[in-house]
Design a protein around this motif. Structure first.
Motif, short mmCIF file in Angstrom:
data_model
loop_
_atom_site.label_atom_id
_atom_site.label_comp_id
_atom_site.label_asym_id
_atom_site.label_seq_id
_atom_site.Cartn_x
_atom_site.Cartn_y
_atom_site.Cartn_z
N GLY A 176 69.07 52.29 93.85
CA GLY A 176 68.90 52.00 94.92
C GLY A 176 68.53 53.09 96.05
O GLY A 176 68.65 52.85 97.27
N SER A 177 69.65 53.82 95.80
CA SER A 177 70.30 54.53 96.99
C SER A 177 69.05 56.08 98.05
O SER A 177 68.21 56.55 96.40
N SER A 178 68.81 56.88 98.43
CA SER A 178 67.74 57.13 99.09
C SER A 178 68.49 58.80 99.54
O SER A 178 67.65 58.95 99.38
N TYR A 179 69.69 58.49 99.39
CA TYR A 179 70.24 59.93 99.69
C TYR A 179 71.54 60.51 98.62
O TYR A 179 72.49 61.31 98.48
N ALA A 180 71.81 59.86 97.20
CA ALA A 180 72.70 60.43 96.70
C ALA A 180 72.06 61.26 96.53
O ALA A 180 72.33 62.56 95.20
N ASN A 181 70.65 62.39 96.21
CA ASN A 181 70.27 63.87 95.94
C ASN A 181 70.78 64.04 97.80
O ASN A 181 70.79 65.82 97.08
N GLN A 182 70.79 63.91 98.17
CA GLN A 182 71.80 64.72 99.58
C GLN A 182 73.08 64.78 99.77
O GLN A 182 73.56 65.43 100.14
N GLU A 241 73.08 64.53 87.10
CA GLU A 241 72.94 63.37 86.28
C GLU A 241 73.19 61.49 86.51
O GLU A 241 72.57 61.26 87.55
N THR A 242 74.13 62.62 87.64
CA THR A 242 75.03 61.37 88.44
C THR A 242 74.20 61.04 90.30
O THR A 242 73.72 59.75 89.68
N ARG A 243 73.35 62.10 90.20
CA ARG A 243 72.43 61.34 91.50
C ARG A 243 70.95 60.50 91.28
O ARG A 243 70.75 59.65 91.28
N ASN A 244 70.88 60.84 89.77
CA ASN A 244 69.72 60.26 89.04
C ASN A 244 69.96 58.99 89.36
O ASN A 244 69.47 57.35 89.04
N PHE A 301 79.61 68.09 99.76
CA PHE A 301 80.90 68.30 100.25
C PHE A 301 81.32 67.51 101.50
O PHE A 301 80.57 67.80 102.45
N ARG A 302 81.87 66.44 101.33
CA ARG A 302 82.43 65.78 103.29
C ARG A 302 81.97 64.77 103.59
O ARG A 302 81.43 64.95 104.90
N ASP A 303 80.53 64.74 103.08
CA ASP A 303 79.65 63.56 103.51
C ASP A 303 80.11 62.06 104.51
O ASP A 303 81.26 62.36 102.92
N ASP A 306 86.61 61.26 101.92
CA ASP A 306 87.34 62.57 101.72
C ASP A 306 86.03 63.82 101.25
O ASP A 306 85.40 64.17 102.06
N ASP A 307 85.91 63.66 100.40
CA ASP A 307 84.45 64.72 99.44
C ASP A 307 84.35 63.71 98.41
O ASP A 307 84.79 64.13 97.57
N PRO A 308 82.53 63.22 98.66
CA PRO A 308 82.44 62.74 97.66
C PRO A 308 81.25 63.31 96.96
O PRO A 308 80.41 63.39 95.66
#
Length: 232
Positions: free
Chosen positions: A174-180, A165-168, A183-185, A156-158
């Motif tokens: 090892g995530s490359s997309y955490a900063n992007q 802080e969560t993105r860091n 809504f609803r990705d 649904d919505d992550p």
């Protein structure tokens, strides 16, 4: 007996004799000359006692992967949720850790922790990223032990409650997309605690009204592969 009757009898005998000659000349009941269609013929390995049907070995892979993993590798498959209708699913070494059937998935981020050496499941949890408390996710991520594999799937919505802080913390796994992530990705990911490089196991799809498969959501994502033991 009248002459006409005799003639009819002779004609009948002649017909029977002619028919017998025709059958004898053009049809042989010798089994050596019998040709079966290819699809009915016995295999070359047929025994003298009967036909043997060649069997095809069915290779069953862990988690239904397209091909089996080599030794000292863990098999996994992760599926994100589909819109807000069908929840995500995680399988590791043929064990379904999280799924709608197990009734342990929820809106937001669904996370499972696995020991990177033994492959044993440590725990799993889901965090509401639309109206929940993001601090619960932060505490969970900070307590992940060294050498732990981290499996994640959106539903649904992550991203609404996502902060820096969560993105860091997600990037450190090892995530490359955490900063992007927003809504609803749609997002599926496998990383590890304090991974020095970026994980090769990640897929991300942005919520875009022009390309969304569902009404308001992108299509679900599936990620599968073989992760080596003690690689992280």
């Amino acid at each position: 007996m009248r002459v006409s009757g005799v003639l009819r009898l002779l004609a009948l005998i002649f017909a029977l004799v002619a028919t017998w000659i025709f059958i004898s000349s053009y049809i042989s009941f010798n089994m050596k000359t019998l040709r079966l269609p290819r699809w009915l013929a016995p295999s070359p390995a047929a025994s003298t006692k009967g036909w043997s049907v060649p069997s095809t070995a069915v290779v069953r892979t862990k988690c239904g992967l397209s091909k089996p993993c080599p030794d000292n590798f863990f098999a996994f498959k992760i599926s994100s949720g589909a819109a807000n209708v069908v929840g995500p699913k995680m399988c590791f070494e043929n064990l379904v850790i999280m799924s709608p059937v197990r009734n342990n998935v929820g809106r937001g981020l669904n996370i499972a922790l696995v020991n990177g050496t033994t492959g044993l499941v440590l725990t799993q949890n889901c965090f509401d990223m639309y109206s929940g408390d993001v601090n619960l996710l932060v505490k969970f991520l900070k307590k992940i032990p060294e050498g732990t594999l981290v499996l994640m799937a959106s539903y649904d919505d992550p991203g609404t409650k996502m902060n820096d802080e969560t993105r860091n913390l997600l990037s450190s796994l090892g995530s490359s997309y955490a900063n992007q992530l927003g809504f609803r990705d749609s997002w599926v990911f496998l990383g590890a605690k304090d991974l020095k490089d970026k994980s090769p196991f990640e897929q991300f799809l942005k919520n875009n009204p022009d390309t969304n498969k569902y009404d308001g959501w992108p299509e679900l994502l599936e990620l599968e592969g073989c992760v080596p033991q003690k690689v992280f």
